[in-house]
Design an enzyme around this catalytic site. Structure first.
Site, mmCIF file in Angstrom:
data_model
loop_
_atom_site.group_PDB
_atom_site.id
_atom_site.type_symbol
_atom_site.label_atom_id
_atom_site.label_comp_id
_atom_site.label_asym_id
_atom_site.label_seq_id
_atom_site.Cartn_x
_atom_site.Cartn_y
_atom_site.Cartn_z
ATOM 1 N N CYS A 62 0.830 -1.209 0.000
ATOM 2 C CA CYS A 62 0.000 0.000 0.000
ATOM 3 C C CYS A 62 0.874 1.272 0.000
ATOM 4 C CB CYS A 62 -0.974 -0.060 1.164
ATOM 5 S SG CYS A 62 -2.412 0.959 0.881
ATOM 6 N N HIS A 64 -3.334 -4.981 1.775
ATOM 7 C CA HIS A 64 -2.677 -5.224 3.069
ATOM 8 C C HIS A 64 -2.681 -6.708 3.451
ATOM 9 C CE1 HIS A 64 -2.284 -1.071 4.735
ATOM 10 N NE2 HIS A 64 -3.226 -0.816 3.845
ATOM 11 N N GLU A 116 -0.878 -8.160 5.508
ATOM 12 C CA GLU A 116 -0.572 -8.313 6.945
ATOM 13 C C GLU A 116 -1.822 -8.190 7.817
ATOM 14 O OE1 GLU A 116 -0.278 -5.675 5.210
ATOM 15 O OE2 GLU A 116 -0.657 -3.896 6.440
HETATM 16 N N1 GLN Z 1 -3.813 6.508 1.023
HETATM 17 C C1 GLN Z 1 -2.534 6.236 1.617
HETATM 18 C C2 GLN Z 1 -1.413 7.021 0.952
HETATM 19 O O1 GLN Z 1 -1.618 7.638 -0.045
HETATM 20 C C3 GLN Z 1 -2.194 4.773 1.550
HETATM 21 C C4 GLN Z 1 -3.147 4.007 2.405
HETATM 22 C C5 GLN Z 1 -2.584 2.752 2.977
HETATM 23 O O2 GLN Z 1 -1.377 2.538 3.067
HETATM 24 N N2 GLN Z 1 -3.492 1.932 3.450
HETATM 25 O O3 GLN Z 1 -0.331 7.019 1.452
#
Ligand code: GLN
Length: 193
Positions: A78, A172, A174
């Site tokens: 992410c 995610h 994890e």
């Molecule tokens: N929206 C977040 C970002 O731009 C990422 C979200 C996440 O890691 N769950 O950093």
């Protein structure tokens, strides 16, 4: 095998818990010198704007680029994927380190309320769908020729990919009980993948 998890912000504790469950030594990384002696690094989800500020303050960007150039295994989930990209849409002040040839769109699925979970087909992990947990997730808009796409949504959106020893996911792993992606990363680290 010793794996570091970047612990500046975000879901680092959950990654460490998965690694320990798999019997792997896992350590929090808060300073660049703590990258010494590691076999792999995980950059967790969180908020990439905050990562940018903290990575600048602690001078992580150069260290991570150096690792990537030396073919060091890195797994970004992410916000961790955003940090590794070499181009961003909706950058919002985020400065990615450019370790991987992917162009990433931040917050590509909308706002926090548009977070979702979906069963993903990831052939590299076997037949069973992987539970993809997407939280204000980014997506890969385009990928270089040296990037292997590992998972797509039904509409063709790329949500997991690999380039050499760098692995990234929009979602995610994890936050689920499914440890297959972490095991896949550990296989990259040990040279089995
Ligand atoms: N929206 C977040 C970002 O731009 C990422 C979200 C996440 O890691 N769950 O950093």
């Amino acid at each position: 095998m010793k794996i570091g998890v970047l612990a500046l912000q975000g879901a680092f504790a959950e990654h460490i818990a998965v690694l320990r469950k798999l019997g792997v030594e896992a350590v929090e990384v808060r300073l660049p010198e703590q990258l010494e002696g590691l076999d792999g690094l995980i950059i967790p989800g969180g908020e990439s704007t905050t990562f940018t500020i903290l990575m600048k303050a602690y001078q992580f960007a150069d260290a991570i680029i150096r690792l990537a150039k030396n073919n060091f295994p890195i797994f970004g989930t992410c916000a961790g994927m955003i940090v590794l990209a070499n181009g961003l849409i909706n950058n919002g002040g985020v400065e990615p380190v450019g370790a991987m040839s992917i162009k990433v769109k931040r917050n590509a699925f909308g706002r926090q309320v548009d977070s979702f979970e979906v069963g993903l087909s990831i052939p590299a992990l076997g037949k069973k769908p992987f539970p993809g947990v997407f939280i204000r997730a980014p997506r890969i808009e385009s990928a270089g020729r040296n990037v292997e796409v590992l998972a797509k949504l039904d509409d063709g959106t790329i949500v997991a990919a690999r380039q050499g020893k760098i692995l990234v996911t929009s979602f995610h792993p994890e936050l689920t009980d499914d440890t297959r992606l972490h095991r896949y990363f550990l296989d990259i680290v040990s040279g089995k993948q």
